[in-house]
Structure formats: C-alpha cells, structure tokens
Design a protein around this motif. Structure first.
Motif, PDB file in Angstrom:
ATOM      1  N   UNK A  62      76.559  12.020  42.680  1.00  0.00           N
ATOM      2  CA  UNK A  62      76.970  12.455  44.009  1.00  0.00           C
ATOM      3  C   UNK A  62      78.478  12.596  44.041  1.00  0.00           C
ATOM      4  N   UNK A  63      78.945  13.557  44.795  1.00  0.00           N
ATOM      5  CA  UNK A  63      80.368  13.741  44.966  1.00  0.00           C
ATOM      6  C   UNK A  63      80.720  13.386  46.406  1.00  0.00           C
ATOM      7  N   UNK A  64      81.689  12.499  46.582  1.00  0.00           N
ATOM      8  CA  UNK A  64      82.078  12.174  47.954  1.00  0.00           C
ATOM      9  C   UNK A  64      82.959  10.942  47.990  1.00  0.00           C
ATOM     10  N   UNK A  65      83.602  10.727  49.148  1.00  0.00           N
ATOM     11  CA  UNK A  65      84.480   9.553  49.234  1.00  0.00           C
ATOM     12  C   UNK A  65      83.647   8.292  49.469  1.00  0.00           C
ATOM     13  N   UNK A  66      84.348   7.169  49.541  1.00  0.00           N
ATOM     14  CA  UNK A  66      83.662   5.893  49.602  1.00  0.00           C
ATOM     15  C   UNK A  66      82.720   5.792  50.798  1.00  0.00           C
ATOM     16  N   UNK A  67      83.219   6.281  51.935  1.00  0.00           N
ATOM     17  CA  UNK A  67      82.407   6.185  53.150  1.00  0.00           C
ATOM     18  C   UNK A  67      81.115   6.992  52.986  1.00  0.00           C
ATOM     19  N   UNK A  68      81.244   8.158  52.368  1.00  0.00           N
ATOM     20  CA  UNK A  68      80.060   8.998  52.171  1.00  0.00           C
ATOM     21  C   UNK A  68      79.087   8.342  51.205  1.00  0.00           C
ATOM     22  N   UNK A  69      79.623   7.797  50.115  1.00  0.00           N
ATOM     23  CA  UNK A  69      78.735   7.162  49.134  1.00  0.00           C
ATOM     24  C   UNK A  69      78.001   5.984  49.770  1.00  0.00           C
ATOM     25  N   UNK A  70      78.710   5.248  50.613  1.00  0.00           N
ATOM     26  CA  UNK A  70      78.064   4.117  51.270  1.00  0.00           C
ATOM     27  C   UNK A  70      76.920   4.618  52.162  1.00  0.00           C
ATOM     28  N   UNK A  71      77.196   5.696  52.907  1.00  0.00           N
ATOM     29  CA  UNK A  71      76.156   6.279  53.759  1.00  0.00           C
ATOM     30  C   UNK A  71      74.986   6.785  52.924  1.00  0.00           C
ATOM     31  N   UNK A  72      75.284   7.445  51.816  1.00  0.00           N
ATOM     32  CA  UNK A  72      74.214   7.958  50.954  1.00  0.00           C
ATOM     33  C   UNK A  72      73.284   6.817  50.565  1.00  0.00           C
ATOM     34  N   UNK A  73      73.889   5.716  50.121  1.00  0.00           N
ATOM     35  CA  UNK A  73      73.086   4.573  49.705  1.00  0.00           C
ATOM     36  C   UNK A  73      72.238   4.044  50.846  1.00  0.00           C
ATOM     37  N   UNK A  74      72.865   3.883  52.000  1.00  0.00           N
ATOM     38  CA  UNK A  74      72.129   3.319  53.131  1.00  0.00           C
ATOM     39  C   UNK A  74      71.027   4.257  53.610  1.00  0.00           C
ATOM     40  N   UNK A  75      71.351   5.539  53.662  1.00  0.00           N
ATOM     41  CA  UNK A  75      70.340   6.490  54.142  1.00  0.00           C
ATOM     42  C   UNK A  75      69.185   6.590  53.153  1.00  0.00           C
ATOM     43  N   UNK A  76      69.510   6.611  51.865  1.00  0.00           N
ATOM     44  CA  UNK A  76      68.439   6.654  50.870  1.00  0.00           C
ATOM     45  C   UNK A  76      67.544   5.430  51.011  1.00  0.00           C
ATOM     46  N   UNK A  77      68.186   4.308  51.267  1.00  0.00           N
ATOM     47  CA  UNK A  77      67.451   3.064  51.357  1.00  0.00           C
ATOM     48  C   UNK A  77      66.454   3.064  52.518  1.00  0.00           C
ATOM     49  N   UNK A  78      66.714   3.920  53.496  1.00  0.00           N
ATOM     50  CA  UNK A  78      65.789   3.988  54.646  1.00  0.00           C
ATOM     51  C   UNK A  78      64.507   4.733  54.315  1.00  0.00           C
ATOM     52  N   UNK A  79      64.529   5.520  53.249  1.00  0.00           N
ATOM     53  CA  UNK A  79      63.295   6.206  52.878  1.00  0.00           C
ATOM     54  C   UNK A  79      62.317   5.161  52.366  1.00  0.00           C
ATOM     55  N   UNK A  80      61.128   5.195  52.921  1.00  0.00           N
ATOM     56  CA  UNK A  80      60.147   4.155  52.586  1.00  0.00           C
ATOM     57  C   UNK A  80      59.815   4.181  51.099  1.00  0.00           C
ATOM     58  N   UNK A  81      59.817   5.369  50.507  1.00  0.00           N
ATOM     59  CA  UNK A  81      59.443   5.479  49.103  1.00  0.00           C
ATOM     60  C   UNK A  81      60.569   5.104  48.150  1.00  0.00           C
ATOM     61  N   UNK A  82      61.751   4.847  48.690  1.00  0.00           N
ATOM     62  CA  UNK A  82      62.857   4.422  47.827  1.00  0.00           C
ATOM     63  C   UNK A  82      62.833   2.905  47.728  1.00  0.00           C
ATOM     64  N   UNK A  83      62.734   2.410  46.500  1.00  0.00           N
ATOM     65  CA  UNK A  83      62.570   0.966  46.311  1.00  0.00           C
ATOM     66  C   UNK A  83      63.918   0.289  46.137  1.00  0.00           C
ATOM     67  N   UNK A  84      64.803   0.920  45.374  1.00  0.00           N
ATOM     68  CA  UNK A  84      66.043   0.236  45.032  1.00  0.00           C
ATOM     69  C   UNK A  84      67.085   1.252  44.610  1.00  0.00           C
ATOM     70  N   UNK A  85      68.306   0.987  45.054  1.00  0.00           N
ATOM     71  CA  UNK A  85      69.397   1.894  44.695  1.00  0.00           C
ATOM     72  C   UNK A  85      70.486   1.092  44.005  1.00  0.00           C
TER      73      UNK A  85
END
Lengths: 172, 560, 541
Positions: free
Chosen positions: A50-73
């Motif tokens: 992923x390309x993005x600043x720290x705030x974006x990467x943090x959001x990416x992680x958190x948003x991905x984590x909300x997907x029920x099918x995502x187990x671990x990031x």
C-alpha cells in the motif's frame, strides 16, 4: 511511503472483491496484491503493498480488520522478511543475441522456460529492485510481453507473524 | 411439483433460527424466489408486516430496531426486491443499525446466468453491509443465520444480508442451529484499556472547560444512565450529534443540544471554547465538524468508540479509547472525583444568553413554533421519526428530547422517505408510546405508499407534514450558494394531502393559521387513529443557525 | 439530449445550476427510482439514450433498481450522480455512498471522475458505451468539487477504448451456413427478442419470415418486433407463452434466435429445450452465445446486419406449408381463452385493444397483468411495449409511461398495472399531474400480489402467505387528490365506458378495475418444466 501488509483471510468466495472494494471505496492506493492458500486450506494469505502516509496506513489496517473475513493483519514493513515477485518476460532473441541474453539470465539467476525461433521466455523471481533490473537489462533486445505477479512476503526466522495492526487505538 | 416441501427444509431452518433469536416481527414483501421462506413463516407466531415497497421494509425494520434496541428483520425476493433494499441497507449502515435481511435468490444452478429476477445482491451490498452471505450449501444455513444476528447486533451494529437461493431454501437441512458463534475474524472489544481509562480520568480531572459530545453510540450501548451519572458527578455540559439526540435529556440544565452545521448556537460556541472534549460514540462527521482544521481548536480530544477505525479517521485524537461506552463509563465513574466547573458553567450560561436559538423571518405559521408546541404538549416524550430536509433540523432543534431512543431519523445517509416506514417500525416496537412522524412534502412522497401498511396494521401514527410545495433545504442551499437561482425545487403537482390521507382511512387535518396549531395538535393527540396534519408553511423559511461551507462552528449565520 | 429526469440534492446542485440555463428539459420526479425508470422508458420509446440525475448517497442508491432494470433489458441509460467532494470520499461523509462500487454488477461501465479535465471525455465515453454494441446503463459519479472547477469542455476527437469492441460484422461463412440451413429446414422457426427492437430489425424479420415462409415466435422483449396479427405469428414462448408457440419450439428443426438470450422464463428446462432443432443464434453480445443453449451456427452481430446478410444469401422464396398449417392447427386447438362472466382482466385488455385499434404504447408493471397484457393486447410496431422483462421490477410501469409520454407526444400511452405494482411508485402521480403527462393508468386491482398468490396456489399448498394486500386506498380518490380524473369499474358493463372516458380525456386518467380476485394466468409452464407441458387453465394445477 510503501508499506507491506500480510493479511490472513478466510478462504471464501468473494473475499478478494471485499478487500479490493474496500481499497477503491476508501480511496487507498494499492501497489500490488497477491493472494494464495496457506498451509491451512481454509485460510488464505494476502500480501498487499500500500502507498500512503501513516494515518492512511493506520486506517487501512483498521478498516481491513472490520471485514469479517479478515482474520489478522500484520504490517511487516519494518520486520526482516523475504519478499518475492515473479516475472515472465517474452523477449526478442534471434540466434545472434541469444548468448548475450543467456549471460544476463545467469547474472540474475533467472531461467529460460520457453524457446521459440525468435524469442525466449525468461522467468525470474526476486524483490522488486531485482525484477526491475532484469526487465531493464532485457529491454534493449525488445520486450514483447511482460507478466508480473504482486509481491509475496514471509517473515524471516522462526517467527510466523509480525506486529499486529489490529488497531485497538489504546496502544500497548 | 409442490415446492412447499414437508420435512425440515433450509427455509424451515431459517425460521427456526429466527424463533431461536426471539424474532417477533418481520417486515417484507413476498416474491417468487423467497416464497419458501414465506411458506414456513406463515406457520409461526412471528408477525409479518407487508410493506408497499421493499425499501420501506428495511426502513421499518430499522425504525423498529432503533426504537426497541433489538435487531430488525426483513424479507425480500431476488432481483428488484433485493435492489429495492439498497437504500434502506445503506441508510442502516451509515447509522449503525442492527438489521438482518434475508433475500431470495434464483436457484444455484442459475446464479450468474442473468436469470429472471437475478441480481448479484451480495456484490452490490458489499460496500453497505457489515457483512453478507450468499448461501450455497443448505447445511451452512443455520450457522450463517446465527452468525448474521451475532454480527449485526454486536460491536458496532450494522446491517447483514443473507442471500438464499431458492433450491437451497427447499433442500432438506439436517444441521442444527448452533449454540454459539465461532468467528476467527470478528472479535469486538468491549472493555476499555485500563491505562487509557486512567489517563482519561486524569484528563477529565485536569480540564477546566470540559465538554461531552454524545453520539449515537451512547444509545446503542444503553449508556444513558452512566452518562447522566458522569455528567452530574463532574458537572460537565453535554452537546450531542444528530444521532445522539435523546442520549441526554434536553431539559437538563447541562444539556446544550445539538452541535454542527445546524447546531444550536451555544452548543457550537461551547465546542469552540472547551479545553477538553470527550467524544462518546461519535464519528466526527463532516456535518458536525465544519472545517476540520478549525474544529475544537482549544481542546484536547478524547474519543471513546467501539469501532477502532473511527478513531483518528476524521479528527486528530489525543486520547483514544476503544470499547463499549457503557463498560467504559461504568469503569470511569469510580476513577473520577466530583467537580464543579463553576466558571465554565457560568460562561456557558453567558453563551446561552448571548446566542439564543431564534427563528428568523417566515410566514404565517412557523414550523419551529409548531414543533415547540408539539414538544410541550407531548412533554418531550413522544417518539419522533423524521424524514430529511429542513423539518429534520427543526425537529432536532426545537422538540426537546428527553428519553433515549425517541429520535429516529436518517442522520448519516440523509435518506428522504425514511420517516414513514421508520414510524411504522417504531409504533410496532413501542405500542405504549405516541409516535409522530415529522416530515415535509418532498420526503413524504418518497414513501407515502406506506400509508397502506399503516392502515392495514391499524397503526395510530401521527403525521405532521410541513408543506411548502418545494424541496426547501435544496432551495436554502441555492439561496446561499447559487445566487438564489431556484432550480427544480418546486412541487406544483402535490396532491391535496388531507384528501390523500382520507383515501387511506386516516383522519386528515390542516393547519394554515397559527391559532389552529394547538387545537389541531390536540385533536390528533386525542384520537387513536392514523392521522395526518398538513401544515402549510412558507418555502422561504431558512434553517438557522447555519455554518457556511469551510467555516468554523462559531461562524454561524444567524437570523437577523 | 433533450430531456433529463431527476431530483436535485446537495452534491449535484452545481450541475442543476448549469442545467437551468441550458435548453434541456428537466422532469422532476418524486423518487429517484422513478427518474431512472422514466429515463429507461424514454429510451425504449424513442431509441435514444435516457438520462437521469440524482444526488449522492440516498439519491444514488435510489437509482439502483432502475439501473439494474435497464441492465437486464439492455437499455441505453446514462445515470449522473453527484458525489461528496474528493477529499471527503471514503470518510463516511454525509450522503456519501460508494455508488460505483455498488453498481459494478449492474452497469455496463461506471466512472468516478476525480479530475475535472477528464469530465468531457468521460461523458463522451459514457454515451458511446451506453448506446453502442449491446446497449446498457452507464453511471458517472461526479464529486461536487469537480463540478465547480473550471475546465475547457471539449469532447476528445477520438475515444480510446482498447477493451471495448462493439462493431462486429457478421462472419461470412456462418452467414452462408445459416442461409443453407434455412434453405434446408422443414420446420424453421424465427424467435425474436429485444435485439430486434434495439437494432431496428423488424423489417428484416418480416422479409425473412414472409420470403421464406417461416413462422415467428417472440420473447417478451421481442414484442412489437413483428406484427402479432400477422398470419405467420405464433405467439410468445415460455412460461406464459401460447401453446402453439411452445409446441412449435418443441417441434422445430431449425430455430433462428435473433437478439434473444434464452432466459430461463423462455427455455423452461434447458435440457429439453427445442430438442429437435439446429440452432442459429444471432446476437451482438458474443457472451450470450452458448451461455444457456448451444448454438450450432453462431453469428455475432447486430440483429439487423445479421439478418440482412442472411437475406442476401436467400434470393428465392421458401415454402413450409405443412409446418405452417401444423402451427395454425395448434393455434386453433389451443387459443388463449378465459372463462367468461365476472370482471375479467383479459376482457378489459380486449376492449382496450378494440378502442385503441391496437395503436397504443403499452407500459406494464410486473405480475399477472403483465402477462395478460402480452397475451391480450397484440402489437404491431416496435418500441410500443415497455415492460420490465429481465429484472421483473414492480413499479416500472408508471414512470416508464412518463418517459414514453415525454418521448412520443401525441401517442396514446397506457399503463397496465396491478394494485401491488402501482403502489410501488404511486407518488409519481404528482409528476404526472405536475407536467400534465397524458398517461392512462389501468389498475387490474385484485387486492392480492396476484402472481405470488397464483404460485402459492399451484406450488405451496394454497397457503397464501402474506400475498393479500389489505389497506389499499380507493385509487380513484387518490388520483383525484392529485387532480387526476378517475373511474372505478366494478362490473363488466362499466369497462367500455370507463375506457372510452379515459381515452377521450386530454390529460392523465386512472381506471381502477376490480377484477376477479383469483383469476390466474394461463397457460403456465411450471418453473423448470418442459415447454410442451403446460397447465392450460381450468381449475388448479
């Protein structure tokens, strides 16, 4: 800033479109995405660059984590890991230049996997820099076609997973 | 040929799971692919509410869920039945409302062949559901239904859709409904981090001008009592978001009301002056913050939310705390010392006097005044559902909410047409309460067919319809930002709403003069019938205050 | 582009601001879904692309059914939605919805414009894609800040779409094979679908049918592509097709499918579909060929070009007297029929046909009335039957008729609807009243979701689970609340006077016909059954 995320997901239909849709919907930039089964057939691993600043990467992680099918990031960018891409290059190669091409292939520890009258297919694996380098070295001969995978990555050593970006904003 | 198979089919397993979840009501609309579910539903004590358009089934389920705190359920068929749900699902998603939606799908072997009434509804709703399922194996169905209810109602709630092909619904099913849910990828955090909790307590103790900003999350976690205790112990004033209305009684002297784009003047000023802002179950939506860089400029910000992704999404947060608001406030209470905040409360009082909430100019009947009267006459205890537009803001500003789960409105998506079906759901959830729909002529027409549902079910809804023959919120935007060039906002084809109401067996009343307001409201409150009041107002009314685009919250436009 | 349908809202206001000064007519509907359906109806009636506009969030999501509907029936539709400003995207902003993500499965293409300099090219592309090849809906999502930025609006001289090839010439060899097969066939059958209407191939269909003496059947989308009163016409095929058409399908030795997609409502059980036939399949969408049934002679091309090419190879006349007579016998033995007495919807349609001399534009909703309209109102001109065939969208009829009335002023536009369907977009009476659109609405009112009830009668032990509609208003009084005249019909003898009054009225009119409540649609092939095993009326299944 490029970050490499290693994401464990349920191996179910539609997971890829859920993840891809999330990136486009939230306006994040995916550099590459590779997905395949893990040692457990019920679970797949995605390696996402992923390309993005720290705030974006943090959001990416958190948003991905909300997907029920995502187990671990895991954000493994700063951990020691082995990262590989695979490239197939179909290059013009009349007999007069084959020798030269084979030297380049040797230098990069790549392989020739198909030979036709006037062309070769070369397979190479490595990190992005090496892949770029071999592509550049072959360009003068005339590249007809390139197929390239996204990056896959694995932590070095006995550790099997990296820092969690599960995003419990409380911090540890 | 009979498709209503005896034996335990997938459809029956679904209905068993619904009974298991304690579902008492289903909103829906039958059609070919979902008939197996209907066939089984009809044998149970679960009540079915036949709506007039599927969109309204989700809205009604959402209104039911928000009012009752339980999970709403709806059924629809494949294809257009499913696509008609989309707006309702998106609306529920934006406001974090627990709804489980079952759609019929064409038989498995036809999926992907563009069959009659086939739509890829799981694909379509990926962006607007918390999760969704296309069920391909009947034996997974009981587990999936269980999971769907669990996911919809826990953590940050939201809509979950289960798409069931007709052949799956008709296939024999042996798998039992499981006792518990096992989901590797879903484990919501409820308890707050102890270190962060202590830090929050410390910050609250140090703050001189603290302010609590309460949002929808407070009511979702049923934290109103804890909130009141914290407020009283620490003497902290409270502002709310639109979804937060009702989480703290507006008749309490520490309540400042709604903040934001159309927030109350003193609430907006308090937010700009506070030195510590504690956001509880809010998401710092753009309608709340105004210009982000000018938001709460003097404040350290603490943000408590069950959804970690909300923290730091829009505003910088100094003190994040992930968890359930009830859990966190309960643990916070013993950690804080009582406080008075005398100077700050004095300043708040000043702000109230300096910046009262006023109407501005308008026509003969003032909608703000009408809503104030309604608030008085119902003692702020009715359930109010609204649509979207000027009337929504007037309801938020002038009604005076005193109880949780009494303001039911589409806040995040801003869906016109939400109000009437939501009121249908609300009155079914709380038959003991008077339910009022406050709406406008534009919004009302988007779902007015549900008058038929209200009539069929004998629901004594009260509808207060402000008719200005236009899309007046749009008009207001054109007034301020588009050189008063009013385009495509005039509704010249409006029906006679009183006569229309009568067609549905409702009592139709009209207000066209100020002196009619109180008697007509009293009449509506006094009967136990479906009642519609058409209140004629001027299209030139403006919702004040209004924060212009790009301005800070205290740079409101106020009436002259 | 002369007309757009839509509703304004915050993020689409810059567009409306400009629209007001342009010479484009804007029809303000009362729900965005109706705007999409009206634009769809406009496109079907006119052959031009329909355009609808909505704001972000709920405005956009309200379009979804309309877009999906156009997608299933291959209707050229351009939907323009406002979006929150670029910087706000992805933050769950007020009235934000990921409409490009949502509509991915139901659009031919869609765009989120993030740069104002791309806008002109995108709009150009959108119209091009919507109208060429197999037409379909295209959505353009435009953030608010993009519409307020300045840019030179210039259509690019050339579109660059390497992934989109829509102009395909029929393959000469396959055309020759098709012509030879037609020459050799003893029981050929022309099966026409929506592609015939889209490409304007009705003349070529007639030439082929008449020149080679080939009977014609149609899908619902094909209605109007061949005169239904023509002696070679055998009816609609499929679940509610005529017996003659379905028998013909089972007996033909050469099926010439033109612009059809062999939908499950047409084929019944696929394995038993046209079991004796060689199949020629002409379609512009290569993906349709072989999707459901295997074509022996596939021709990927526009229906009109494909037929024209075949016609060129068939200079002589054909003759299939025995086959034609066989079909005629089936028609005589199994006419469409219904029990007389009571107040029958079929009778209403027959009288409507007589009074309008078959020249009305018929718009339908979805349900039993849709099938009755197909069966009892034969049409002879293309673009006169507007109905949601693929998605089966209740609520399509009234807004589609509004689009037709705008597109074809001077023609008689009639909506055949049911009480369930009508209520799905009942608010559009306001639009009709506002613009005085001369739409005649006929409600086949049985107080049921009649088709659902029929299925429950046949397949679900007559357990009528929630298919009865109680709480219906008096529709005539509702119309009157909108200043639209109406007439209630309770008895057969009132039908003709009410229809006469409706047709004579200058503006809109509503007729509420209280039909026999448990009337069924016959014939019926049970879902997944073979076409020659029909339930042909009488009592029960």
């Amino acid at each position: 800033m490029k970050r490499t995320l290693s994401v464990l997901v349920e191996n179910r239909p539609g997971v890829l479109s859920r993840v891809a849709g999330l990136f486009s919907r939230r306006g994040y930039n995916i550099d590459s995405l590779a997905v395949g089964r893990t040692e457990n057939p019920a679970i797949s691993r995605m390696t996402i660059v992923v390309d993005g600043d720290e705030q974006i990467i943090e959001q990416v992680g958190k948003q991905l984590n909300k997907l029920i099918d995502v187990i671990k990031i895991s954000d493994i960018t700063n951990d020691p890991y082995v990262g590989r891409e695979l490239i197939l290059i179909k290059v013009n190669a009349d007999p007069s230049v084959r020798g030269e091409i084979m030297q380049i292939v040797d230098i990069f520890r790549a392989r020739i996997v198909d030979i036709a009258r006037n062309s070769l297919i070369i397979e190479a694996t490595g990190d992005a820099d090496k892949i770029d380098a071999i592509e550049n070295s072959l360009r003068p001969f005339g590249i007809r076609e390139v197929v390239r995978t996204g990056k896959i990555a694995m932590l070095r050593g006995a550790k099997t997973r990296g820092m969690e970006a599960s995003g419990n904003g409380t911090g540890e | 040929m009979a498709q209503g198979n005896s034996g335990r089919t997938g459809a029956r397993a679904v209905i068993e799971a619904l009974l298991d979840e304690g579902v008492e009501l289903v909103f829906g609309y039958p059609g070919g692919a979902v008939l197996p579910l209907y066939h089984e539903l009809a044998r149970t004590p679960i009540r079915h509410i036949l709506v007039r358009q599927e969109q309204n089934a989700v809205h009604a389920a959402s209104g039911y869920a928000r009012t009752s705190g339980r999970t709403g359920v709806c059924f629809a068929t494949s294809g257009p039945g499913a696509t008609n749900l989309v707006t309702g699902i998106a609306t529920a998603y934006m406001d974090s409302v627990p709804v489980v939606i079952f759609t019929g799908q064409v038989p498995t072997r036809m999926v992907g062949s563009d069959a009659f009434q086939e739509t890829d509804i799981t694909g379509i709703t990926i962006p607007i559901t918390k999760h969704n399922y296309l069920v391909k194996d009947v034996e997974e169905l009981p587990r999936i239904v269980k999971e769907a209810f669990y996911i919809a109602s826990t953590g940050r709630p939201g809509p979950v859709l289960v798409d069931i092909p007709k052949d799956v619904a008709l296939a024999p099913c042996r798998a039992p409904v499981p006792d518990r849910v096992e989901l590797r990828g879903y484990k919501p955090t409820y308890q707050g981090h102890p270190g962060q909790l202590r830090a929050l307590a410390r910050s609250l103790g140090e703050a001189e001008r603290p302010l609590i900003f309460a949002g929808g999350g407070v009511q979702v976690s049923r934290a109103e009592d804890y909130l009141r205790q914290i407020v009283e112990k620490l003497q902290i004033p409270v502002v709310t978001s639109l979804t937060g209305l009702g989480s703290f009684p507006e008749d309490n002297p520490l309540s400042l009301g709604m903040v934001g784009l159309h927030g109350k003047p003193c609430a907006n000023h308090a937010l700009m002056e506070c030195d510590f802002l504690m956001g509880l179950g809010v998401r710092f939506d753009d309608r709340v913050t105004g210009a982000l860089e000018k938001f709460a400029p003097r404040a350290r910000i603490a943000h408590v939310d069950i959804d970690p992704a909300e923290i730091g999404k829009n505003v910088r947060v100094d003190l994040p705390l992930v968890g359930d608001i009830s859990c966190i406030l309960k643990e916070l209470l013993p950690l804080v010392e009582p406080a008075g905040h005398g100077p700050w409360l004095k300043r708040i009082k000043e702000l109230r006097n300096l910046y009262p909430l006023t109407y501005g100019r308008g026509g003969e009947v003032r909608p703000q005044w009408v809503i104030e009267r309604l608030g008085e006459m119902t003692r702020g205890q009715a359930i109010i559902t609204t649509d979207v537009g000027q009337h929504q803001m007037w309801a938020a500003l002038f009604y005076g909410f005193t109880e949780p789960r009494t303001f039911i409105s589409s806040c995040g998506l801003g869906t016109m047409g939400y109000g009437l079906p939501a009121a249908v759901g609300a009155v079914l959830a709380r038959p003991d309460k008077q339910v009022w729909l406050i709406t406008g002529d534009g919004s009302f027409q988007m779902s007015m067919a549900e008058l038929g549902t209200a009539r069929e079910q004998g629901l004594p809804l009260k509808i207060l319809l402000f008719n200005n023959h236009s899309l007046a919120m749009v008009r207001q935007l054109q007034h301020f930002y588009y050189e008063r060039q009013y385009t495509a906002i005039e509704f010249t084809g409006n029906p006679d709403f009183v006569r229309l109401a009568e067609c549905y067996g409702a009592e139709g009343l009209r207000i066209s003069k100020q002196e009619e307001v109180v008697p007509v409201l009293a009449r509506a409150m006094g009967n136990d019938r479906l009642t519609l009041i058409e209140c004629l107002i001027s299209p030139e009314e403006i919702v004040y205050p209004m924060v212009p685009e790009g301005a800070a919250l205290d740079e409101m436009i106020l009436p002259e | 582009m002369d007309t757009v349908f839509g509703i304004p809202g915050g993020s689409v206001l810059p567009l409306y601001h400009e629209l007001a000064v342009a010479s484009i007519r804007h029809i303000l509907t009362r729900h965005e879904q109706a705007a999409a359906h009206a634009a769809d109806g406009y496109a079907r009636a006119s052959g031009k692309p329909g355009v609808c506009i909505a704001t972000s969030g709920p405005g956009a999501t309200n379009l979804v059914t309309g877009i999906a509907n156009a997608y299933m029936d291959s209707i050229p539709l351009v939907a323009i939605t406002g979006q929150v400003s670029v910087a706000m995207i992805g933050r769950d902003s007020f009235q934000e919805a990921d409409i490009t993500g949502i509509t991915l499965p139901v659009t031919k293409a869609n765009y989120l414009v993030k740069n104002v300099h791309d806008l002109a090219a995108t709009i150009h592309e959108a119209f091009y894609i919507a109208t060429t090849g197999r037409p379909g809906p295209v959505l353009i999502d435009i953030p608010k800040d993009i519409t307020t930025q300045r840019a030179l609006f210039r259509y690019p001289p050339k579109l660059h779409l390497p992934g989109y090839r829509c102009k395909v010439q029929p393959h000469a060899l396959q055309v020759a094979q098709a012509a030879a097969a037609i020459g050799a066939a003893e029981k050929p059958l022309l099966f026409i679908g929506g592609g015939v209407i889209t490409s304007g191939a009705h003349e070529e269909v007639r030439q082929l049918a008449e020149g080679q003496d080939i009977p014609v059947v149609m899908s619902m989308m094909g209605k109007g592509g061949f005169p239904e009163t023509h002696p070679l016409f055998a009816g609609m095929v499929g679940m509610h097709g005529t017996a003659a058409a379905n028998y013909a399908m089972c007996e033909t030795d050469l099926l010439i499918g033109v612009g059809v997609r062999f939908d499950d409502r047409v084929t019944g059980k696929v394995e038993a579909f046209a079991p004796k036939a060689k199949i020629i399949h002409i379609d512009i969408d290569a993906a349709e060929i072989g999707k459901v049934v295997q074509a022996h002679i596939p021709i990927v091309s526009d229906a009109r070009q494909g037929l024209a090419a075949i016609l060129e190879k068939l200079p002589g006349k054909g003759e299939h007297q025995a086959w034609r007579q066989q079909i005629r016998r089936w028609q005589e033995e199994n006419p469409l029929r219904y029990e007389k007495g009571g107040l029958k919807p079929q009778y209403v349609l027959e009288e409507l046909y007589n009074l309008t001399k078959g020249q009305a534009i018929i718009c339908t909703d979805v349900g039993q009335h849709q099938m009755w309209a197909v069966q009892y109102y034969p049409l002879s001109r293309p673009r006169t039957f507007l109905s949601s065939c693929g998605l089966g969208t209740m609520g399509f009829g009234v807004p589609a008729a509004m689009g037709a009335a705008v597109a074809r002023p001077g023609e008689t536009v009639v909506v055949i609807t049911g009480d369930g369907s009508f209520q799905m977009n009942i608010q559009e009476l306001a639009t009709i009243s506002h613009y005085q659109l001369p739409v005649k609405i006929i409600i086949m009112n049985n107080g049921y979701l009649g088709m659902v009830r029929q299925w429950q009668e046949f397949f679900f032990d007559r357990r009528y689970a929630y298919s009865e509609m109680l709480g219906n208003p008096d529709f005539v009084k509702v119309a009157e609340a909108y200043r639209i005249p109406g007439r209630l019909v309770n008895e057969s003898r009132e039908v003709v006077p009410a229809l006469e009054e409706a047709l004579a009225a200058e503006g809109p009119f509503l007729v509420d016909v209280r039909i026999d409540r448990e009337e069924n649609v016959y014939p019926m092939v049970p879902p997944g059954g073979t076409l020659n095993k029909m339930v042909t009326g009488g009592k029960g299944a």
